[in-house]
Design an enzyme around this catalytic site. Structure first.
Site, PDB file in Angstrom:
ATOM      1  N   ASP A 180      16.463  71.540  45.642  1.00 32.59           N
ATOM      2  CA  ASP A 180      17.100  70.620  44.721  1.00 32.59           C
ATOM      3  C   ASP A 180      16.177  70.429  43.628  1.00 32.59           C
ATOM      4  O   ASP A 180      14.967  70.511  43.837  1.00 32.59           O
ATOM      5  CB  ASP A 180      17.555  69.405  45.360  1.00 32.59           C
ATOM      6  CG  ASP A 180      18.281  68.278  44.362  1.00 32.59           C
ATOM      7  OD1 ASP A 180      19.076  68.692  43.840  1.00 32.59           O
ATOM      8  OD2 ASP A 180      17.818  67.166  44.367  1.00 32.59           O
ATOM      9  N   ASP A 193      15.896  67.112  40.620  1.00 35.89           N
ATOM     10  CA  ASP A 193      15.493  65.849  40.288  1.00 35.89           C
ATOM     11  C   ASP A 193      15.388  65.103  41.704  1.00 35.89           C
ATOM     12  O   ASP A 193      16.159  65.007  42.545  1.00 35.89           O
ATOM     13  CB  ASP A 193      16.774  65.428  39.547  1.00 35.89           C
ATOM     14  CG  ASP A 193      16.128  63.910  38.923  1.00 35.89           C
ATOM     15  OD1 ASP A 193      14.798  63.478  38.990  1.00 35.89           O
ATOM     16  OD2 ASP A 193      16.710  63.498  38.044  1.00 35.89           O
ATOM     17  N   ASP A 209      16.516  65.686  48.502  1.00 33.64           N
ATOM     18  CA  ASP A 209      16.020  64.481  48.577  1.00 33.64           C
ATOM     19  C   ASP A 209      17.438  63.620  48.855  1.00 33.64           C
ATOM     20  O   ASP A 209      17.455  62.290  49.265  1.00 33.64           O
ATOM     21  CB  ASP A 209      15.557  63.818  47.375  1.00 33.64           C
ATOM     22  CG  ASP A 209      16.551  63.782  46.177  1.00 33.64           C
ATOM     23  OD1 ASP A 209      17.159  64.637  45.781  1.00 33.64           O
ATOM     24  OD2 ASP A 209      16.791  62.713  45.643  1.00 33.64           O
TER      25      ASP A 209
END
Length: 268
Positions: free
Chosen positions: A13, A15, A211
């Site tokens: 991923d 951001d 995240d």
């Protein structure tokens, strides 16, 4: 727990994993260099359909992170690939979205943009969304156009804080039409499977690093891929250890992930 020795590809991923806002997070370049040295392919998969892969390449470069556009998979691209497999050339499409989505759908001429009688309404985040655009999308869906959403993220992280994301726009259209969209992006497995195929690996050989439990880890589970949660973004340690969605490994950040991977090589 998976074995690092079985991993042949990594999907990151972006951001909350590689950067936060416009600030790079620690350890990105070191981990990328390690993967390159170990001949482990890697790419990034993001639900953000507002930017093109080329724009992501430039954004990462500005933060000192080198990643070619060919290794960036957005939910816009995943959506376009899925729709090409489902619909013939010339299918008429009305878009609620931004440059990244429009380029993924229309650059090669396979789909035709249509505001009169589209077959599909394809929707992503739109930071310049007008009531008129929302109204026209609503009318098309109510007349029978199939409703496709790039991703379910209700919020989008900006420098000012969390703002409405693609899921919020989809919620407005669903409220106005009583139609739920077909969602392509995380946590659906589609984008992960496209990424594994791009990197030449099987799902079991592809590690997902994210995240968010609800998108990254849940999507990895749906795609039968091992997952690592980094605690530099949205989800917390408490959520990862007590909630229903469990990653295979939890690390504080990318430097810890690199340390664990290198340690596994020394002991194998």
């Amino acid at each position: 727990m998976f074995s690092f020795n079985t991993i042949r590809a990594v999907l990151f991923d972006m951001d909350g994993v590689l950067y936060r806002g416009q600030t790079p997070l620690p350890g990105v370049s070191d981990l990328f260099q390690f993967l390159t040295e170990q001949q482990i392919a890697f790419a990034c998969a993001t639900n953000n359909a507002s930017m093109t892969p080329q724009q992501y390449e430039a954004k990462l470069a500005a933060m000192g992170i080198t990643l070619p556009a060919s290794r960036v998979i957005t939910s816009a691209q995943a959506t376009a690939r899925y729709l090409r497999d489902q619909y013939p050339s010339g299918t008429r499409v009305f878009v609620v979205g931004m440059q990244g989505l429009r380029e993924a759908l229309f650059t090669d001429g396979y789909f035709v943009e249509d505001d009169q009688s589209p077959d599909l309404v394809v929707q992503g985040a739109d930071f310049t969304l007008t009531y008129d655009r929302l109204k026209r999308a609503t009318l098309h869906i109510r007349r029978g156009a199939r409703f496709i959403s790039t991703n379910p993220d209700r919020t989008f992280p900006s420098e000012e804080g969390l703002i409405p994301g693609a899921g919020a726009v989809a919620a407005a259209l669903s409220a106005a039409t009583a139609v739920a969209p077909l969602v392509i992006g995380k946590p659906a497995p589609t984008m992960f499977l496209i990424g594994a195929a791009l990197l030449g690996a099987t799902p079991a050989q592809t590690l997902v690093v994210g995240d968010r439990l609800d998108t990254d880890v849940a999507g990895a589970i749906a795609a039968n891929m091992p997952s690592v949660l980094v605690l530099t973004g949205v989800s917390t340690l408490a959520e990862a250890t007590t909630g229903p969605i469990r990653p295979d490994l939890i690390v504080a950040d990318l430097p810890e992930l690199l340390d664990r991977w290198q340690a596994s090589l020394r002991t194998s």
